[in-house]
Design a protein around this motif. Structure first.
Motif, short mmCIF file in Angstrom:
data_model
loop_
_atom_site.label_atom_id
_atom_site.label_comp_id
_atom_site.label_asym_id
_atom_site.label_seq_id
_atom_site.Cartn_x
_atom_site.Cartn_y
_atom_site.Cartn_z
N PHE A 142 0.86 -1.18 0.00
CA PHE A 142 0.00 0.00 0.00
C PHE A 142 0.89 1.23 0.00
N ILE A 143 0.53 2.21 -0.81
CA ILE A 143 1.38 3.40 -0.95
C ILE A 143 0.52 4.67 -0.88
N VAL A 144 1.02 5.64 -0.11
CA VAL A 144 0.47 6.99 -0.13
C VAL A 144 1.49 7.86 -0.87
N LYS A 145 1.05 8.48 -1.96
CA LYS A 145 1.96 9.28 -2.78
C LYS A 145 2.10 10.70 -2.24
N GLU A 146 3.26 11.29 -2.48
CA GLU A 146 3.46 12.70 -2.16
C GLU A 146 2.54 13.52 -3.06
N PRO A 147 2.10 14.69 -2.59
CA PRO A 147 1.21 15.53 -3.41
C PRO A 147 1.83 15.81 -4.78
N GLY A 148 1.04 15.54 -5.83
CA GLY A 148 1.49 15.82 -7.19
C GLY A 148 2.35 14.75 -7.82
N ALA A 149 2.69 13.71 -7.05
CA ALA A 149 3.58 12.67 -7.59
C ALA A 149 2.86 11.83 -8.64
N GLN A 150 3.58 11.50 -9.69
CA GLN A 150 3.07 10.63 -10.75
C GLN A 150 3.75 9.28 -10.59
N LEU A 151 2.98 8.27 -10.21
CA LEU A 151 3.56 6.96 -9.94
C LEU A 151 2.50 5.90 -10.17
N ASN A 152 2.86 4.84 -10.88
CA ASN A 152 1.89 3.76 -11.09
C ASN A 152 2.44 2.44 -10.58
N ALA A 153 1.57 1.44 -10.57
CA ALA A 153 1.92 0.15 -9.97
C ALA A 153 3.10 -0.51 -10.66
N GLU A 154 3.15 -0.41 -11.99
CA GLU A 154 4.24 -1.07 -12.70
C GLU A 154 5.59 -0.43 -12.38
N GLU A 155 5.59 0.88 -12.19
CA GLU A 155 6.84 1.56 -11.81
C GLU A 155 7.32 1.09 -10.44
N VAL A 156 6.36 0.88 -9.54
CA VAL A 156 6.71 0.39 -8.21
C VAL A 156 7.32 -1.01 -8.32
N ARG A 157 6.65 -1.90 -9.07
CA ARG A 157 7.16 -3.27 -9.22
C ARG A 157 8.53 -3.28 -9.90
N SER A 158 8.69 -2.43 -10.90
CA SER A 158 9.96 -2.37 -11.62
C SER A 158 11.10 -1.97 -10.69
N HIS A 159 10.85 -0.97 -9.87
CA HIS A 159 11.87 -0.51 -8.91
C HIS A 159 12.21 -1.63 -7.92
N MET A 160 11.18 -2.31 -7.43
CA MET A 160 11.41 -3.35 -6.44
C MET A 160 12.06 -4.58 -7.07
N ARG A 161 11.74 -4.81 -8.34
CA ARG A 161 12.35 -5.93 -9.06
C ARG A 161 13.86 -5.73 -9.21
#
Length: 562
Positions: free
Chosen positions: A501-520
Motif C-alpha cells: 500500500f502506498i500513499v503518494k506525495e502531493p502531485g507525484a506521478q507513480l503507477n503500480a508497474e513503476e513500483v514493481r519495476s523498482h522493487m524488481r
C-alpha cells in the motif's frame, strides 16, 4: 549473548553498567532534580513556561488535593487521560507524590477502550481533558472510578489568556462536546484547594508499581505492564548515559511531539530529561505540521524525539526545511522501523543523524539505541547499559552471531509483569528474567542489532520468509512515495502473496508497474509484490505507527465477502 560478549561493545565514555538502586524511588530523583534545576525551564506549551521548581510546587499542591479530597488509599490507581499540556507532568508527578499508581490513558480512546482500561486497572480516580469528558460521562458509571477531575486546554495560562483560549476551544472551535459528570471537580479548583492542604510525601519501595502502562492493544486485549520505580529509574539512567557527551545539564531544549502518555515519550521527556534539567517543548497536536513547525521556530532546540512518519512529514514541509538546525545535537527515533530514505533525508535537511532505538512498553521502554557518535543506519544500535540481549529459535535455543531469531531481553528495566495476568506474564517472561519480545532480530559481531520484523508480520511466499520492513525500506526510496506498508495475503499457489500500500506525495506521478519495476531491481523475484494499491492515507496508531494488522484484516474481510 552473555555479559562477556557485551562488556566491550560500548563506545568510550559510555559505561557498560548503571546502578538502578542509586535512588530509592522516582520521587527521590524528582526532588533532587527539581531542587537542582529549580530556576530552569521544564515545560512549555501554548506560550506558557513553567520551571522545574514551579512544577514541583504545583505537583505537590495537586498531590495534597488528592490525599485530602479524592478518597483514595495508598496504591490506588488513578487514570490520567491528557494530551501534551502543562497539566500532564503536574498530575502525573502529583499522583506519584501522593502515593498512587499512574494509569496512562490515551485521550483518543473510544468509550469501549476507556471502559476496558479503567475496569482492568481498577482505577478509582480519573483526570481527563474537557474535550473528551463526554465519553467519561458515559463510561464512569460502568467502572470503579469515584472521583473525576476535568481540565481545559488553557488551564495553566494566566487568567485572561486562560479564559480566552478555553472560550475559543469550546465556543468557536466547538471542540468540547457538552458533558455532565456529577461531582466532577475543575482542575484549577483542585489546585487551589490543594494549596491550602498539607502533603504527606509518599515513600514507595523500589519494587512498588509506579505506572500501569497499557500495551497498544494491536496484538490482542490491552494489558497493563507493571513498571516499578526501579524499572523507571534504571531506564532514565540508561537513557541519560547514552546521550551525546556535549549535552549540557540545565541547558538543552528538547522538542516533544510524541504523546507523553506513550511510554516512549513518558520515559524520555518526563524521566531522563528531568535528570538532565532539560526544557521540553510540548507539541499538543503533531499532526498539525504547520503549527508544530511554528512552535519549533520559537526556540533554538538541540534535541528532537520522533518516529519515521513524522520525520518524513516534516521534511516535506518547506517552513521546516528553513528552520535553524545549528544547535542540533541529537535526534532519536523509535516506535516503528526507521526507513533509510527517511534517515538520509533528515540528515540532509537538519545536518543531524537519526539515532534509531528499540524498546517495548514491557521494557520501560528502551532496550537499545544507536550512540549519537556511532550511528549505523538500519540497526537499532547496541543494548543500553546493564542490558543483555540474545536471539532464540522457536524452541528457545540460543542462536549465534548473524542468525535470525526471536529477540530476548534481560535488564533492570524489564517490567514486573502484566497486571493481574500471571498466565500472560509467564508466556513472555521466564524465571531467569528473560523477556521474549516477539521481534525477529540479528545480533552482529560488533554488538549492533537489526530488527528483521515482528514475528507475526513475517510473510511466507512459497516457503521463503519475506520481511515487510525490507520491502518498505525499498519502497520508501522510490521518488514520490510518502508512506508505505507491506502485508501478506492468502494465495492458493504460494500460500501468501505480497500486497503493498502506498500513499503518494502531493502531485507525484507513480503507477503500480513503476513500483514493481523498482522493487524488481532491488529484490529477489519472490519479494516483488503481486498487488500495489494506492491510498490517500494508511491506518496508524496515535503515535503514527502504521497498523499492518488493520490492512491485513481489511484484505481478509474482502476475501470472506468474495
Amino acid at each position: 549473548m552473555q555479559e562477556s560478549f557485551w562488556a566491550d561493545k560500548y563506545p568510550e565514555g559510555i559505561p557498560a553498567e548503571i546502578n538502578p538502586d542509586q535512588y530509592p524511588n522516582v520521587l527521590a530523583v524528582l526532588k533532587e532534580s527539581c531542587e537542582r534545576f529549580a530556576d530552569k525551564p521544564a515545560f512549555t506549551n501554548l506560550g506558557k513556561t513553567i520551571t522545574w521548581g514551579e512544577m514541583y510546587r504545583l505537583s505537590g499542591e495537586f498531590a495534597a488535593y488528592l490525599q485530602t479530597h479524592a478518597g483514595l488509599q495508598p496504591g490506588d490507581r488513578i487514570a490520567v487521560q491528557l494530551p501534551n499540556v502543562l497539566q500532564y507532568p503536574i498530575v502525573v508527578f502529583g499522583a506519584m507524590r501522593a502515593g498512587y499508581v499512574v494509569v496512562n490513558t490515551n485521550p483518543l480512546y473510544t468509550a469501549r477502550e476507556m471502559e476496558h482500561q479503567f475496569n482492568d486497572s481498577g482505577a478509582k480516580a480519573l483526570v481527563c481533558l474537557a474535550n473528551m469528558a463526554h465519553l467519561a460521562e458515559q463510561v464512569v458509571p460502568r467502572t470503579g472510578v469515584k472521583h473525576v477531575i476535568v481540565t481545559e486546554v488553557g488551564d495553566m495560562l494566566p487568567p485572561v489568556k486562560r479564559l480566552l483560549v478555553n472560550t475559543v476551544v469550546k465556543r468557536v472551535k466547538k471542540m468540547v462536546p457538552a458533558f455532565n459528570i456529577p461531582g466532577a471537580v475543575p482542575f484549577v479548583k483542585a489546585l487551589k484547594a490543594g494549596a491550602a492542604c498539607s502533603l504527606r510525601e509518599a515513600s514507595p519501595g523500589a519494587e512498588d508499581t509506579a505506572v500501569l502502562q497499557y500495551t497498544g492493544g494491536t496484538t490482542g486485549v490491552a494489558k497493563g505492564a507493571m513498571l516499578t520505580h526501579r524499572n523507571l529509574i534504571a531506564n532514565m539512567l540508561q537513557c541519560k548515559v547514552m546521550m551525546p557527551s556535549n549535552m549540557r545539564e540545565g541547558e538543552e531544549v528538547i522538542i516533544c511531539p510524541l504523546p507523553l502518555y506513550h511510554i516512549y515519550a513518558f520515559t524520555f521527556h518526563c524521566m531522563a530529561v528531568m535528570m538532565l534539567g532539560g526544557h521540553n517543548i510540548l507539541i499538543t497536536n503533531p499532526r498539525d505540521i504547520p503549527a508544530t513547525v511554528k512552535d519549533m521556530a520559537r526556540q533554538r532546540f538541540s534535541t528532537f524525539v520522533g518516529l519515521n512518519t513524522l520525520f518524513a512529514a516534516l521534511c516535506n514541509n518547506e517552513q521546516f526545511r528553513q528552520l535553524d538546525f545549528s544547535g542540533m545535537k541529537l535526534t532519536l527515533s523509535g516506535g516503528m522501523a526507521l526507513q533509510q530514505a527517511t534517515a538520509e533525508r533528515w540528515h540532509k535537511v537538519t545536518g543531524c543523524e537519526i539515532s534509531e532505538g528499540y524498546g517495548m512498553t514491557e521494557t520501560s521502554p528502551v532496550v537499545s539505541v544507536n550512540p549519537a557518535d556511532a550511528v549505523q543506519v538500519g540497526t537499532i544500535g547496541i543494548p543500553v547499559p546493564s542490558t543483555l540481549c540474545k536471539v532464540v529459535d522457536d524452541d528457545g535455543r540460543e542462536l549465534g552471531i548473524g542468525e535470525r531469531g526471536e529477540l530476548c531481553v534481560k535488564g533492570p528495566q524489564v517490567m514486573k509483569g502484566y497486571w493481574q495476568r500471571p498466565e500472560a506474564t509467564d508466556e513472555v517472561l521466564d524465571a531467569e528474567g528473560w523477556l521474549r519480545t516477539g521481534d525477529i532480530a540479528i545480533i552482529q559481531e560488533d554488538g549492533y542489532m537489526r530488527i528483521v520484523d515482528r514475528k507475526k508480520d513475517m510473510i511466507v511466499v512459497s516457503g521463503f520468509n519475506v520481511y515487510p520492513n525490507e520491502l518498505e525500506d525499498v519502497m520508501a526510496a522510490i521518488p514520490g512515495v510518502l508512506q508505505c506498508a507491506a502485508i501478506g495475503v492468502p494465495n492458493e499457489k504460494t500460500g501468501e502473496a505480497i500486497k503493498v500500500f502506498i500513499v503518494k506525495e502531493p502531485g507525484a506521478q507513480l503507477n503500480a508497474e513503476e513500483v514493481r519495476s523498482h522493487m524488481r531491481d532491488k529484490l529477489t523475484a519472490y519479494k516483488v509484490p503481486k498487488e500495489v494499491e494506492f491510498r490517500d492515507s494508511l491506518p496508524t496508531t496515535n503515535v503514527g505507527k502504521i497498523l499492518r494488522r488493520e490492512l491485513r484484516d481489511e484484505e481478509l474481510k474482502k476475501l470472506g465477502a468474495a
